[in-house]
Design an enzyme around this catalytic site. Structure first.
Site, PDB file in Angstrom:
ATOM      1  N   GLY A 201       3.199   2.372  11.261  1.00  0.00           N
ATOM      2  CA  GLY A 201       4.012   3.121  10.703  1.00  0.00           C
ATOM      3  C   GLY A 201       4.498   3.950  11.743  1.00  0.00           C
TER       4      GLY A 201
ATOM      5  CG  ASN B 285      -1.811   1.120   1.328  1.00  0.00           C
ATOM      6  OD1 ASN B 285      -1.764   2.461   0.653  1.00  0.00           O
ATOM      7  ND2 ASN B 285      -2.457   1.267   2.994  1.00  0.00           N
TER       8      ASN B 285
ATOM      9  CD  GLU C 186      -3.644  -2.823   7.448  1.00  0.00           C
ATOM     10  OE1 GLU C 186      -1.916  -3.075   7.054  1.00  0.00           O
ATOM     11  OE2 GLU C 186      -3.629  -1.377   7.447  1.00  0.00           O
TER      12      GLU C 186
ATOM     13  CD  GLU D 197      -2.929   5.201   6.581  1.00  0.00           C
ATOM     14  OE1 GLU D 197      -2.733   5.616   5.580  1.00  0.00           O
ATOM     15  OE2 GLU D 197      -1.920   5.093   7.835  1.00  0.00           O
TER      16      GLU D 197
ATOM     17  CB  SER E 194       5.809  -2.230  12.438  1.00  0.00           C
ATOM     18  OG  SER E 194       5.618  -0.382  12.814  1.00  0.00           O
TER      19      SER E 194
ATOM     20  CE  LYS F  60      -0.368   3.411   5.114  1.00  0.00           C
ATOM     21  NZ  LYS F  60       0.506   2.899   6.711  1.00  0.00           N
TER      22      LYS F  60
ATOM     23  CG  HIS G 193      -5.770   2.043   5.566  1.00  0.00           C
ATOM     24  ND1 HIS G 193      -5.356   2.694   6.447  1.00  0.00           N
ATOM     25  CD2 HIS G 193      -4.212   1.142   5.364  1.00  0.00           C
ATOM     26  CE1 HIS G 193      -3.892   2.613   6.886  1.00  0.00           C
ATOM     27  NE2 HIS G 193      -3.808   1.010   5.807  1.00  0.00           N
TER      28      HIS G 193
HETATM   29  P1  13P Z   1       3.058   0.278   7.854  1.00  0.00           P
HETATM   30  O1  13P Z   1       4.281  -1.200   6.733  1.00  0.00           O
HETATM   31  O2  13P Z   1       3.989   1.666   7.516  1.00  0.00           O
HETATM   32  O3  13P Z   1       3.239   0.384   9.653  1.00  0.00           O
HETATM   33  O4  13P Z   1       1.834   0.283   7.306  1.00  0.00           O
HETATM   34  C1  13P Z   1       1.125  -0.364   6.896  1.00  0.00           C
HETATM   35  C2  13P Z   1      -0.115  -0.032   6.505  1.00  0.00           C
HETATM   36  O5  13P Z   1      -0.709   0.594   6.444  1.00  0.00           O
HETATM   37  C3  13P Z   1      -0.434  -0.994   5.090  1.00  0.00           C
HETATM   38  O6  13P Z   1      -1.841  -0.714   4.522  1.00  0.00           O
END
Ligand code: 13P
Length: 251
Positions: A174, A11, A168, A98, A214, A13, A96
Site C-alpha cells: 500500500g 485481496n 509480501e 495486517e 504495490s 481487504k 497477512h
Molecule cells: P497493495 O497491492 O495495495 O500494496 O497490497 C498488497 C497486499 O497486501 C495484498 O495482500
C-alpha cells in the site's frame, strides 16, 4: 519465467459494499473468462455470499481474508471454517501482514489457523514478509524463513500441495514502493530453498510463491518474468477491473 502455473489473487481487504463487490466480480467474471492463469478474489466476509454466487462456475476462485483458529464456540466477532465452507469458500489467506502487525497475530496462532483450514479442505495462501527495520538490519531472509517454518509446522507433505506462499514485504504494501524484481526474486528463491529443506526439492519446485506489495499493471510483467515469482497477491490494484485485469492477463 518458470514452468509453474501463475496464480493471481485479489485481496479486497476492508473495501466495498455488497453492491460494489458484486459489480466488480461480474466484470471480472466476463473479462477474465479467457484468462490463462489461476485466479482468486477475496472480498470481505460480508460480501462472500454475494461474490460467491457470481464467480461460481467461472475460472475465479472464492477466497476469505482470514478465519478463526477454533472450529466453533464462544468467539465473538470471529468467523469459522464451518461457516466459510458453507459459503463455498475455496481458499483462506492467512498471516497477512495486517493480521500480524496491526492485529498482533503471532506465528503460533497463524499455524493453528493454517492447520485447521487444511484439515477442513481449504487451500491456504500463507503470507510472509519482513518490515523495513528488519530489511535494513539484513534480516529479510531469516524473518521469512522463521515465518515459513512456524507457519507450516505440522503440515504434512500431502497438505502442502494445498498451500501457496505469498511474499509480501511489509514496507511495499500500500506504499507504492515495490520490491525490485531482482530483490523479490532473491527472497522467493530463498523461500523455495527453505521449502526444499523442509519438504524436499521436488515439492520446492512445485510450490507457488506469489509476490505482493504495490503490484500494478506497469510492473506485473517484469515481476512475473522472474524465475521464482509465480503470481501476485494484489491489494489496491485489485479493487478496479481496469487495474486488476491487466495484471491478471500480464504479458
Ligand atoms: P497493495 O497491492 O495495495 O500494496 O497490497 C498488497 C497486499 O497486501 C495484498 O495482500
Amino acid at each position: 519465467m518458470s514452468t509453474r502455473p501463475y496464480y493471481i489473487a485479489g485481496n479486497w481487504k476492508m473495501h466495498k459494499t455488497r453492491a460494489e463487490a458484486a459489480e466488480l466480480a461480474k466484470t471480472l467474471a466476463v473479462q477474465l473468462k479467457d484468462g490463462k492463469h489461476k485466479y482468486l478474489v477475496a472480498p470481505s466476509f460480508s460480501s462472500l455470499e454475494t461474490v460467491g454466487a457470481i464467480v461460481k462456475g467461472t475460472n475465479i476462485l472464492l477466497g476469505a481474508q482470514d478465519v478463526a483458529a477454533e472450529e466453533q464456540g464462544p468467539h465473538t466477532g470471529e468467523v469459522s471454517v464451518l461457516q466459510l465452507k458453507d459459503l463455498g469458500v475455496h481458499t483462506v489467506i492467512l498471516g497477512h501482514s495486517e493480521r500480524r502487525h496491526v492485529y498482533k497475530e503471532d506465528d503460533a496462532l497463524i499455524n493453528k489457523k493454517v492447520k485447521l483450514a487444511l484439515k477442513h479442505g481449504f487451500e491456504v495462501i500463507l503470507c510472509v514478509g519482513e518490515t523495513i527495520e528488519e530489511r535494513e538490519a539484513g534480516q529479510a531472509e531469516v524473518v521469512c524463513e522463521s515465518q515459513i517454518i512456524w507457519g507450516l509446522s505440522g503440515v504434512s507433505p500431502g497438505d502442502l500441495a494445498k498451500v501457496t506462499i505469498a511474499y509480501e514485504p511489509v514496507w511495499a504494501i500500500g506504499t507504492g514502493k515495490t520490491a525490485t524484481p531482482e530483490d523479490a526474486d532473491a527472497i522467493h528463491g530463498y523461500i523455495r530453498r527453505v521449502i526444499g529443506r523442509l519438504y524436499g526439492n521436488d515439492t520446492a519446485q512445485k510450490i507457488i510463491i506469489q509476490y505482493g506489495g504495490s503490484v500494478k499493471p506497469e510492473n506485473a510483467a517484469q515481476l512475473m518474468a522472474k524465475e521464482n515469482i509465480d503470481g501476485a497477491l494484489v491489494g489496491g490494484a485489485a479493487l478496479k477491473a481496469d487495474t486488476f485485469v491487466p495484471i491478471a492477463k500480464f504479458g
